[in-house]
Write a protein that holds these residues in place. Structure first.
Motif, PDB file in Angstrom:
ATOM      1  N   GLU A 115      11.849 -15.042  56.441  1.00 20.50           N
ATOM      2  CA  GLU A 115      10.835 -14.708  55.453  1.00 20.50           C
ATOM      3  C   GLU A 115      11.482 -14.264  54.143  1.00 20.50           C
ATOM      4  OE1 GLU A 115       7.655 -12.159  56.821  1.00 20.50           O
ATOM      5  OE2 GLU A 115       8.123 -12.661  58.906  1.00 20.50           O
ATOM      6  N   VAL A 116      12.558 -13.489  54.259  1.00 21.73           N
ATOM      7  CA  VAL A 116      13.282 -13.071  53.056  1.00 21.73           C
ATOM      8  C   VAL A 116      13.857 -14.295  52.358  1.00 21.73           C
ATOM      9  CG1 VAL A 116      15.244 -11.743  52.172  1.00 21.73           C
ATOM     10  CG2 VAL A 116      13.835 -10.809  54.033  1.00 21.73           C
ATOM     11  N   ALA A 117      14.517 -15.165  53.109  1.00 21.12           N
ATOM     12  CA  ALA A 117      15.155 -16.341  52.522  1.00 21.12           C
ATOM     13  C   ALA A 117      14.137 -17.256  51.858  1.00 21.12           C
ATOM     14  CB  ALA A 117      15.927 -17.096  53.591  1.00 21.12           C
ATOM     15  N   ALA A 118      12.947 -17.376  52.454  1.00 19.20           N
ATOM     16  CA  ALA A 118      11.924 -18.264  51.900  1.00 19.20           C
ATOM     17  C   ALA A 118      11.494 -17.847  50.494  1.00 19.20           C
ATOM     18  CB  ALA A 118      10.707 -18.296  52.828  1.00 19.20           C
ATOM     19  N   ARG A 119      11.660 -16.579  50.160  1.00 23.86           N
ATOM     20  CA  ARG A 119      11.279 -16.083  48.840  1.00 23.86           C
ATOM     21  C   ARG A 119      12.338 -16.369  47.783  1.00 23.86           C
ATOM     22  NH1 ARG A 119       7.104 -12.381  48.625  1.00 23.86           N
ATOM     23  NH2 ARG A 119       6.105 -11.996  50.630  1.00 23.86           N
ATOM     24  N   ALA A 143      13.498  -9.426  47.376  1.00 23.10           N
ATOM     25  CA  ALA A 143      12.805 -10.216  48.403  1.00 23.10           C
ATOM     26  C   ALA A 143      12.655  -9.408  49.688  1.00 23.10           C
ATOM     27  CB  ALA A 143      13.565 -11.507  48.670  1.00 23.10           C
ATOM     28  N   PHE A 144      13.674  -8.650  50.050  1.00 22.30           N
ATOM     29  CA  PHE A 144      13.561  -7.753  51.209  1.00 22.30           C
ATOM     30  C   PHE A 144      12.417  -6.780  51.014  1.00 22.30           C
ATOM     31  CE2 PHE A 144      17.718  -8.913  52.951  1.00 22.30           C
ATOM     32  CZ  PHE A 144      17.549  -8.648  54.300  1.00 22.30           C
ATOM     33  N   ARG A 145      12.349  -6.179  49.832  1.00 23.08           N
ATOM     34  CA  ARG A 145      11.293  -5.190  49.574  1.00 23.08           C
ATOM     35  C   ARG A 145       9.915  -5.836  49.679  1.00 23.08           C
ATOM     36  NH1 ARG A 145      15.100  -3.966  45.377  1.00 23.08           N
ATOM     37  NH2 ARG A 145      16.304  -2.104  45.949  1.00 23.08           N
TER      38      ARG A 145
END
Length: 398
Positions: free
Chosen positions: A337-341, A382-384
């Motif tokens: 999910e992080v990478a997708a952003r 992106a993590f946040r």
């Protein structure tokens, strides 16, 4: 530009750790020309084409398919088994000097998640009509990225099978199947793509290949219960894909002595580069999670493990070429999910990305001299966003 300016082979490790390898500085047009010519030569007279990720998992699938189609050759040997020269990763120079390969009935076209459409287009352009096509260990983020090229390949191929174990979007998977592809996607928490190939191909495999799939899974899912899995991963990373396929097809997961000697030599530098990346790492608090973040040319899995031991729930390893690896733990399993952003994707506990923030060489120069400061910032953003549940599918670097 003088060759010595982009040749990092003789740089001190402190400098080698922070700049890309030689391949980074080659123009894309030159690289594309070389890849197109290699694909044309590989496909000439081939009965089967395999578009595969050039890691241990994707290349294991090629070895399995060569067994299925009885495309058996004598395993290559180095010019001198006593001389293991410096190997290669995807950015550096030459690997072991091997004899010139002869064409295979089962042709290998190495690809990455970002250029799978190019490999499909080369199959459509250069393959003989009626060829069997397999795509292994690759997952398109959107169907439109591959739609035209896949359609062209389907016009040429007699049948197309696609084996993978990544996190597929339901709509993308449905579109690929509707196009006429036999798509099999394994559980990314339980299987690697080699596992998917073993159970999907109508063939009774020798136990050596079932063992190869199991050991490949051990590294690909980061189980780390079999010491041979690190050997497979490192060998796939450092040597030519064609060499790797033939060696594991012959030997399975039990690599020959000359390969183990080669790996031992390369690991001296590997460990030093890992130490460099771990030494410059920072721990950041993002919501309830601790994220370890660092920069360097290194083996990301070992660095992530070192950061986990220091208390990281997830780790980010930013590379000099601009990409980044994201690794999770049992405490954080939303890496994809992080990478997708940030222009990427992958698995819940292992993903990759390359933020779209590099407009010219000045941006890269800033990236190298600041040790990836901007890339670190957008990935932490992106993590946040993931942790706080903001938005859906938007890149945080825009």
């Amino acid at each position: 530009m003088y060759d010595e300016l982009i040749d990092s082979a003789d740089l001190p490790l402190s400098r080698k750790s922070v700049v890309p390898g030689t391949g980074f500085f080659l123009p894309d047009s030159l690289e594309e020309d070389l890849e197109a010519e290699a694909a044309r030569a590989a496909l000439e007279g081939a009965e089967v084409a395999v578009v595969a990720d050039a890691d241990a998992d994707g290349l294991a699938c090629v070895a399995l398919l060569r067994e299925v189609y009885d495309d058996v050759r004598n395993v290559p040997q180095p010019e001198s088994e006593s001389e293991s020269e410096s190997g290669t990763d995807d950015e550096d120079g030459e690997g072991l000097e091997m004899p010139e390969p002869t064409p295979h009935r089962v042709a290998l076209l190495p690809a990455s998640p970002h250029d799978v459409e190019d490999a499909l287009a080369r199959v459509a352009e250069h393959a003989d009509p009626g060829i069997d096509l397999y795509v292994c260990d690759l997952c398109p983020d959107r169907y439109e990225y591959v739609a035209a090229e896949l359609d062209a390949a389907l016009d040429v191929a007699d049948r197309v099978s696609w084996y993978d174990h990544h996190q597929w979007d339901d709509d993308v998977a449905a579109a690929v199947r509707e196009a006429g592809v036999d798509l099999v996607v394994g559980d990314s928490e339980e299987e690697c793509t080699a596992d998917v190939a073993v159970r999907s191909l109508a063939h009774e495999f020798d136990p050596i290949y079932e063992d190869l799939a199991a050991v490949t899974r051990d590294h690909d899912l980061w189980l780390r219960e079999d010491p041979r899995s690190d050997d497979l991963a490192d060998y796939a990373y450092w040597t030519d894909p064609a060499e790797y396929v033939e060696v594991v097809r012959e030997h399975g997961a039990d690599l020959p002595e000359w390969v183990r000697e080669f790996l031992a030599e390369r690991r001296v530098e590997k460990e030093a580069l890992i130490d460099q990346a771990v030494a410059r790492a920072e721990l950041r608090e993002v919501g309830a999670y601790t994220v370890g973040i660092t920069y360097g040319r290194c083996s990301q899995n070992e660095v992530a493990e070192a950061l986990r031991e220091r208390g990281a729930d997830a780790s980010v390893i930013v590379k000099p070429a601009g990409s980044a690896s994201i690794r999770g733990t049992d405490a954080f399993d939303r890496c994809h999910e992080v990478a997708a952003r940030v222009n990427g994707g992958g698995h819940p506990k292992a993903a990759g990305c390359k933020p779209d923030i590099y407009d010219d060489m000045l941006d890269y120069a800033h990236h190298w001299t600041t040790r990836g400061a901007v890339t670190k910032r957008v990935i932490l953003d992106a993590f946040r966003a993931v942790v706080e549940g903001e938005g859906e599918g938007e890149d945080e670097d825009e």
